[in-house]
Design a protein around this motif. Structure first.
Motif, mmCIF file in Angstrom:
data_model
loop_
_atom_site.group_PDB
_atom_site.id
_atom_site.type_symbol
_atom_site.label_atom_id
_atom_site.label_comp_id
_atom_site.label_asym_id
_atom_site.label_seq_id
_atom_site.Cartn_x
_atom_site.Cartn_y
_atom_site.Cartn_z
ATOM 1 N N ALA A 101 -37.413 -9.890 -24.908
ATOM 2 C CA ALA A 101 -38.770 -10.273 -25.334
ATOM 3 C C ALA A 101 -39.646 -9.065 -25.647
ATOM 4 O O ALA A 101 -40.710 -9.213 -26.257
ATOM 5 C CB ALA A 101 -39.426 -11.129 -24.258
ATOM 6 N N LEU A 102 -39.242 -7.887 -25.220
ATOM 7 C CA LEU A 102 -40.091 -6.712 -25.422
ATOM 8 C C LEU A 102 -40.439 -6.449 -26.893
ATOM 9 O O LEU A 102 -41.557 -6.023 -27.197
ATOM 10 C CB LEU A 102 -39.413 -5.486 -24.806
ATOM 11 N N PRO A 103 -39.509 -6.676 -27.858
ATOM 12 C CA PRO A 103 -39.902 -6.445 -29.258
ATOM 13 C C PRO A 103 -41.094 -7.294 -29.706
ATOM 14 O O PRO A 103 -41.799 -6.920 -30.662
ATOM 15 C CB PRO A 103 -38.635 -6.801 -30.047
ATOM 16 N N CYS A 104 -41.343 -8.418 -29.039
ATOM 17 C CA CYS A 104 -42.466 -9.269 -29.430
ATOM 18 C C CYS A 104 -43.814 -8.592 -29.191
ATOM 19 O O CYS A 104 -44.850 -9.063 -29.698
ATOM 20 C CB CYS A 104 -42.402 -10.604 -28.682
ATOM 21 N N LEU A 105 -43.816 -7.515 -28.416
ATOM 22 C CA LEU A 105 -45.067 -6.785 -28.206
ATOM 23 C C LEU A 105 -45.558 -6.122 -29.489
ATOM 24 O O LEU A 105 -46.716 -5.708 -29.577
ATOM 25 C CB LEU A 105 -44.870 -5.718 -27.118
ATOM 26 N N LEU A 106 -44.686 -6.052 -30.502
ATOM 27 C CA LEU A 106 -45.093 -5.469 -31.781
ATOM 28 C C LEU A 106 -46.160 -6.303 -32.488
ATOM 29 O O LEU A 106 -46.777 -5.837 -33.456
ATOM 30 C CB LEU A 106 -43.873 -5.321 -32.691
ATOM 31 N N VAL A 107 -46.367 -7.515 -32.023
ATOM 32 C CA VAL A 107 -47.409 -8.373 -32.600
ATOM 33 C C VAL A 107 -48.775 -7.684 -32.522
ATOM 34 O O VAL A 107 -49.652 -7.874 -33.374
ATOM 35 C CB VAL A 107 -47.424 -9.743 -31.882
ATOM 36 N N ALA A 108 -48.952 -6.864 -31.481
ATOM 37 C CA ALA A 108 -50.241 -6.193 -31.292
ATOM 38 C C ALA A 108 -50.575 -5.240 -32.437
ATOM 39 O O ALA A 108 -51.724 -4.810 -32.575
ATOM 40 C CB ALA A 108 -50.240 -5.451 -29.965
ATOM 41 N N LEU A 109 -49.593 -4.899 -33.255
ATOM 42 C CA LEU A 109 -49.835 -3.959 -34.344
ATOM 43 C C LEU A 109 -50.412 -4.629 -35.589
ATOM 44 O O LEU A 109 -50.744 -3.945 -36.559
ATOM 45 C CB LEU A 109 -48.527 -3.250 -34.713
ATOM 46 N N ILE A 110 -50.498 -5.976 -35.583
ATOM 47 C CA ILE A 110 -51.053 -6.672 -36.754
ATOM 48 C C ILE A 110 -52.528 -6.285 -36.892
ATOM 49 O O ILE A 110 -53.311 -6.387 -35.933
ATOM 50 C CB ILE A 110 -50.906 -8.195 -36.601
ATOM 51 N N PRO A 111 -52.959 -5.840 -38.078
ATOM 52 C CA PRO A 111 -54.367 -5.419 -38.264
ATOM 53 C C PRO A 111 -55.327 -6.568 -37.982
ATOM 54 O O PRO A 111 -55.070 -7.731 -38.321
ATOM 55 C CB PRO A 111 -54.418 -4.987 -39.729
ATOM 56 N N GLY A 112 -56.437 -6.240 -37.364
ATOM 57 C CA GLY A 112 -57.484 -7.222 -37.094
ATOM 58 C C GLY A 112 -57.416 -7.837 -35.725
ATOM 59 O O GLY A 112 -58.394 -8.438 -35.255
ATOM 60 N N LEU A 113 -56.292 -7.732 -35.035
ATOM 61 C CA LEU A 113 -56.181 -8.287 -33.676
ATOM 62 C C LEU A 113 -56.687 -7.257 -32.675
ATOM 63 O O LEU A 113 -56.854 -6.078 -32.978
ATOM 64 C CB LEU A 113 -54.719 -8.643 -33.378
ATOM 65 N N HIS A 114 -56.975 -7.746 -31.455
ATOM 66 C CA HIS A 114 -57.325 -6.835 -30.369
ATOM 67 C C HIS A 114 -56.027 -6.364 -29.720
ATOM 68 O O HIS A 114 -55.419 -7.124 -28.954
ATOM 69 C CB HIS A 114 -58.218 -7.539 -29.338
ATOM 70 N N PRO A 115 -55.590 -5.153 -30.010
ATOM 71 C CA PRO A 115 -54.267 -4.714 -29.519
ATOM 72 C C PRO A 115 -54.131 -4.800 -28.014
ATOM 73 O O PRO A 115 -53.125 -5.292 -27.502
ATOM 74 C CB PRO A 115 -54.165 -3.265 -30.007
ATOM 75 N N ALA A 116 -55.150 -4.347 -27.284
ATOM 76 C CA ALA A 116 -55.044 -4.354 -25.827
ATOM 77 C C ALA A 116 -54.940 -5.782 -25.301
ATOM 78 O O ALA A 116 -54.142 -6.086 -24.407
ATOM 79 C CB ALA A 116 -56.243 -3.638 -25.214
ATOM 80 N N GLN A 117 -55.757 -6.675 -25.859
ATOM 81 C CA GLN A 117 -55.743 -8.057 -25.385
ATOM 82 C C GLN A 117 -54.394 -8.721 -25.698
ATOM 83 O O GLN A 117 -53.818 -9.415 -24.849
ATOM 84 C CB GLN A 117 -56.886 -8.845 -26.038
ATOM 85 N N VAL A 118 -53.863 -8.485 -26.928
ATOM 86 C CA VAL A 118 -52.581 -9.090 -27.289
ATOM 87 C C VAL A 118 -51.458 -8.546 -26.402
ATOM 88 O O VAL A 118 -50.583 -9.298 -25.933
ATOM 89 C CB VAL A 118 -52.284 -8.822 -28.775
ATOM 90 N N LEU A 119 -51.465 -7.245 -26.147
ATOM 91 C CA LEU A 119 -50.437 -6.655 -25.280
ATOM 92 C C LEU A 119 -50.500 -7.238 -23.877
ATOM 93 O O LEU A 119 -49.469 -7.572 -23.272
ATOM 94 C CB LEU A 119 -50.598 -5.134 -25.229
ATOM 95 N N LEU A 120 -51.719 -7.377 -23.329
ATOM 96 C CA LEU A 120 -51.857 -7.904 -21.972
ATOM 97 C C LEU A 120 -51.448 -9.367 -21.921
ATOM 98 O O LEU A 120 -50.810 -9.815 -20.945
ATOM 99 C CB LEU A 120 -53.295 -7.722 -21.490
ATOM 100 N N GLN A 121 -51.803 -10.151 -22.942
ATOM 101 C CA GLN A 121 -51.387 -11.556 -22.972
ATOM 102 C C GLN A 121 -49.852 -11.664 -22.994
ATOM 103 O O GLN A 121 -49.258 -12.428 -22.222
ATOM 104 C CB GLN A 121 -51.985 -12.249 -24.205
ATOM 105 N N SER A 122 -49.239 -10.920 -23.906
ATOM 106 C CA SER A 122 -47.773 -10.981 -24.020
ATOM 107 C C SER A 122 -47.098 -10.497 -22.742
ATOM 108 O O SER A 122 -46.114 -11.089 -22.270
ATOM 109 C CB SER A 122 -47.308 -10.125 -25.207
ATOM 110 N N ALA A 123 -47.647 -9.424 -22.139
ATOM 111 C CA ALA A 123 -47.064 -8.911 -20.894
ATOM 112 C C ALA A 123 -47.188 -9.933 -19.779
ATOM 113 O O ALA A 123 -46.265 -10.112 -18.962
ATOM 114 C CB ALA A 123 -47.736 -7.604 -20.514
ATOM 115 N N GLY A 124 -48.338 -10.624 -19.700
ATOM 116 C CA GLY A 124 -48.500 -11.642 -18.679
ATOM 117 C C GLY A 124 -47.522 -12.789 -18.854
ATOM 118 O O GLY A 124 -46.945 -13.297 -17.883
#
Length: 896
Positions: free
Chosen positions: A78-101
């Motif tokens: 599942a770790l590759p799914c953290l790449l979603v945070a790189l999509i422009p316009g998203l909050h990278p920190a929030q997306v990373l923390l959501q996916s990690a949780g």
């Protein structure tokens, strides 16, 4: 609403795509499958996140893909799914923390969720907890959702997750049902074997070299009639179980009719296929309340251009032939000759008509040349060729076109021929054609030359025109799983002319040549087997009774002469002290070779040692590795190393005029294998005898110390007795008995009290009678020593007997006294006379010899005395008798 529906549509598309990655039942989870599904989850997460952001309404459905792949394969995938945070316009920190949780909570709840199981109540609390953890974690890195929006988002996420799990399990249920229906459609309900429908499908995929076995129960109707259909069904089940147990994992068994079975044997040699068929027949024997159930069978090999239906028909015909021949047997169908191929041209047809008139004749040069000419004329674009025929285990060139006649008779060892063929074992024994071009020809030729050189063949590359060959087609000619000849067809001009049709023509020729040569090859194999069995019996008999190295070497030389037609042979024994091979056990050599010593690395013998294999040399005088050939009378040599596990024993060298073949090498291996066993046995016997001699010698010395004997008396008497015994022509067993008796001649004195044995003065009558009992007492004690011969016991008992009958214990006279005892008595008296004793001084040798002449005919055997005196005239030198090492008591009259 449109955005919501599009997100749900994308989720459904992801569920469908995920389901399509499952194509078989049971589902597979190989690394490639895991990576594919993880990549699909990453793609779904990216698309859903981007779509939500672009529409302005983010429902967090990308977390569904993250949770799904974590629950199925763990957090690593599942770790590759953290790449979603790189999509422009998203909050990278929030997306990373959501996916990690989500990854963290999915990993914790993974044992409880078990998405490989059908959806159930467990999802009602686990899925909300997973997504709630993700949202709470995301709130640490960005704005949190209001409570109502949070509940709505989580509801959509849980619903989407449940939808995907339901769709996935629907797909798996469909695969399971399809698998079950297929199994029922392609499996025999009674036996559990594949049925005729599966057999027909698999038969259509049969390949060249595969075997088809058809089996039928004999008199099965009788079982049903006499014991009922229930017993008949039980018999069929037992036969099916026996077939499963008899076949290999890659083989498949079928029930194709009422009592008819079949088996497909892929990539199987004819010998192995025959063994499998016989094993099936033997294991299928059952004993219900009637005679045993037996099987008849037909075995057919599928050829390169054979039709599957024709192979089935040939196996059926062989089955019916087995029935007509008496049942309870398996017959092999003859190979099919393809009728669709163009018939070979006139030269081959003419040759066939000539040879078929006398198929068992011995072929000569004309026949071999005609055979090769037919092959070269029958295959298009052939410019040269050669035919090698198996004789005496090697491949011998019998015909050539386009090369030098000097190559005729060229001997190629089997290993070198296999290296030139260059394909695997299965292809070799099944007669598959092979084509080499360019660099492949050079590589195969080099490998073959190396193996040929190690086997002693002469490598003549210049006459072979290897650099001129641009393309070569080789076909093994086989019979009953044995390669009996090898056909080479060559081209000297560039191009790829040997296509599939040319190979098929060559295989056709090989099949017809096999029919012509089969009788000759089978007779040769039978003769070779008979010769090998006879040789094994002779070798075993010759070496069975060899108990020492001279006897073993004599047997080895005898077997080399009888079985290998040896003119000369020598055993080069390994000397570990000097790390050299030393000649011993000569046969046919002059004495100059008896002192031959080869340091490590010198000569062909060390070549055989380093190779740990029998090597053959056609011309010893021309081989640069040969040394010491001045005494060699033959041209060809065979050298066979002898190893006891990892310990080098030596090398057997055999010389004769004719070159040695592979059959000779096999016989040499048999001789050396049996010889190693005999040498090990001789070494053990020698070790035991040496240890036993040491014990007996120590016991004899102990008796000397207790009595008044001078030191070394036993050993001196033993040496004299052995020398006289040899002059009298005693055998090895007699000399061994004389030696043992000499060691223990005074053993009975251990029972004489010290007061009597060591009395300083003369013995009275009672003491003297007690002293005279030591000879009989010594015999009684020695009887308890294992391995002591009766003749040794005679020496112990009778060495005090006198020629005139006045001795003890039995008062024997003249030749009633055993010869070994008479020999020992003469030597014992002589040593006693020349040795100092407590009661006398040592006599001179001339005086002692004079005394022996006087005692001849009185106390001693006159003939033995005469031989002893002759020996002393020839060997006058004697070791000095040592002085006594303790005080001398007074003289004891009457004791010698």
């Amino acid at each position: 609403m449109i955005t919501l529906l599009s997100n749900l549509g994308l989720t459904a598309l992801f569920a469908f795509a995920l389901g399509q990655t499952y194509r078989v039942w049971p589902p597979t989870h190989a690394p490639t499958d895991r990576l594919l599904r993880a990549a699909l989850a990453l793609g779904a997460a990216v698309v859903l996140a981007w779509h939500g952001h672009a529409s302005g309404q983010e429902y967090g459905l990308s977390l569904v893909a993250v949770a799904l792949v974590t629950l199925r394969y763990g957090p690593l995938y599942a770790l590759p799914c953290l790449l979603v945070a790189l999509i422009p316009g998203l909050h990278p920190a929030q997306v990373l923390l959501q996916s990690a949780g989500v990854i963290l909570m999915s990993s914790v709840l993974r044992p409880a969720v078990r998405i490989d199981l059908s959806p159930g109540p467990r999802l009602l609390w686990t899925l909300p907890l997973i997504f709630l953890t993700g949202h709470l974690s995301g709130a640490l890195g960005g704005p949190a959702l209001p409570p109502l929006a949070l509940l709505t988002t989580m509801g959509l996420q849980v619903s989407a997750m449940a939808l995907i799990i339901w769709a996935l399990h629907s797909r798996l249920r469909l695969l399971s049902a399809s698998y079950t229906f297929r199994e029922q459609a392609y499996t025999d309900a009674l036996t559990g074997l594949s049925n005729r429908r599966q057999f027909s499908d698999d038969l259509g995929r049969i390949e060249h070299g595969d075997h088809l076995l058809i089996l039928d129960l004999d008199h099965f109707k009788r079982v049903n009639d006499q014991h009922g259909h229930a017993e008949g069904d039980a018999t069929l089940k037992r036969v099916a179980a026996a077939l499963r147990a008899s076949l290999r994992p890659q083989d498949t068994a079928y029930r194709i009719g009422g009592e008819e079975f079949a088996a497909l044997l892929p990539r199987t040699s004819p010998d192995d296929a025959r063994q499998i068929a016989d094993r099936c027949r033997e294991m299928a024997r059952q004993r219900p309340p009637a005679p045993p159930v037996t099987l008849s069978g037909g075995l057919a090999r599928h050829g390169l251009r054979d039709d599957p239906a024709a192979t089935h028909r040939r196996a059926d015909e062989a089955l019916y032939a087995a029935k007509e021949a008496g049942r309870d047997r398996v017959l092999t169908a003859p190979p099919a000759l393809p009728s669709t191929l163009p018939a070979p041209r006139g030269p081959w047809q003419a040759l066939r008509s000539v040879l078929e008139q006398a198929p068992d004749r011995d072929f000569g040069p004309a026949e071999w040349n005609a055979l090769l000419r037919a092959a070269c004329d029958g295959v298009p674009d052939v410019q040269g060729g050669s035919l090698y025929v198996v004789e005496a285990g090697d491949f011998i060139m019998r015909a050539q076109i386009g090369f030098d006649d000097a190559l005729l008779g060229d001997r190629c060892p089997p290993g070198a021929q296999r290296a030139w063929y260059a394909l695997n074992d299965a292809a070799w024994i099944s007669g598959q054609p092979r084509v080499l071009r360019g660099y492949a020809i050079e590589t195969a030729a080099q490998h073959a030359a190396e193996l040929a050189l190690n086997s002693g063949a002469q490598v003549r590359g210049d006459q072979w025109r290897l650099t001129d060959i641009c393309e070569t087609l080789g076909v093994p000619i086989t019979d009953d799983g044995h390669v009996i000849a090898f056909l080479n067809l060559d081209r000297f001009t560039p191009g790829a002319a040997f296509d599939a049709s040319a190979q098929e023509l060559a295989v056709t020729f090989a099949a017809q040549a096999s029919l012509l040569l089969a009788g000759r090859a089978r007779r040769a194999r039978e003769a070779r087997r008979t010769h090998e069995l006879e040789a094994l019996v002779q070798i075993t008999g010759a070496l069975r009774d060899a108990r020492d190295m001279p006897a073993v070497l004599s047997a080895m030389n005898s077997m080399s002469h009888v079985l290998l037609d040896a003119l000369q042979s020598v055993y080069m024994q390994y000397d570990p002290d000097s790390d050299a091979l030393v000649s011993s056990g000569l046969y046919g050599f002059d004495e100059t070779v008896s002192h031959l010593r080869l340091p490590r690395g010198q000569g062909l013998s060390w070549t055989a040692v380093n190779a740990r294999e029998v090597i053959r040399v056609n011309d010893l005088n021309r081989d640069p590795r040969s040394v010491g050939t001045h005494s060699v009378r033959g041209a060809a040599g065979l050298l066979a190393p002898l190893f006891s596990r990892e310990r080098l024993l030596g090398v057997l060298v055999v010389i004769r005029h004719e070159p040695f073949g592979e059959d000779d090498a096999q016989l040499a291996r048999a001789i050396t294998a049996q010889s190693v066993t005999a040498i090990e046995r001789a070494e053990r016997i020698q070790a035991v005898e040496s240890g036993r001699d040491g014990i007996l010698l120590a016991l004899g010395r102990a008796l000397e110390v207790r009595d008044f004997e001078t030191r070394g008396h036993t050993e001196r008497v033993l040496r004299l007795a052995q020398a006289v015994g040899q002059d009298l022509g005693l055998t090895g067993e007699d000399l061994a008995a004389l030696r043992d008796g000499a060691y223990l001649h005074d053993l009975g004195k251990v029972q004489i009290p010290d007061a009597v044995l060591l009395k300083p003065g003369p013995l009275d009558h009672q003491e003297w009678e007690l002293m005279r009992t030591h000879a009989g007492a010594g015999e009684d004690l020695a009887r308890h020593i294992p391995g002591l011969s009766p003749r040794a016991l005679e020496v112990i008992r009778h060495h005090h007997e006198r020629w005139d009958g006045s001795g003890y214990p039995d008062g024997l006279q003249a030749e009633e006294i055993p010869l070994l005892a008479r020999i020992f008595s003469v030597c014992d008296v002589f040593d006693a006379l020349i040795s100092p004793r407590p009661y006398k001084a040592a006599w001179s040798v001339p005086d002692a010899l004079t005394e022996l002449r006087r005692l001849a005919g009185q106390g001693l055997d006159p003939h033995v005395v005469e031989v002893f005196l002759t020996h002393m005239d020839a060997h006058p030198a004697l070791p000095d008798a040592p002085a006594p090492d303790r005080p001398r008591p007074a003289a004891r009259p009457g004791e010698r």
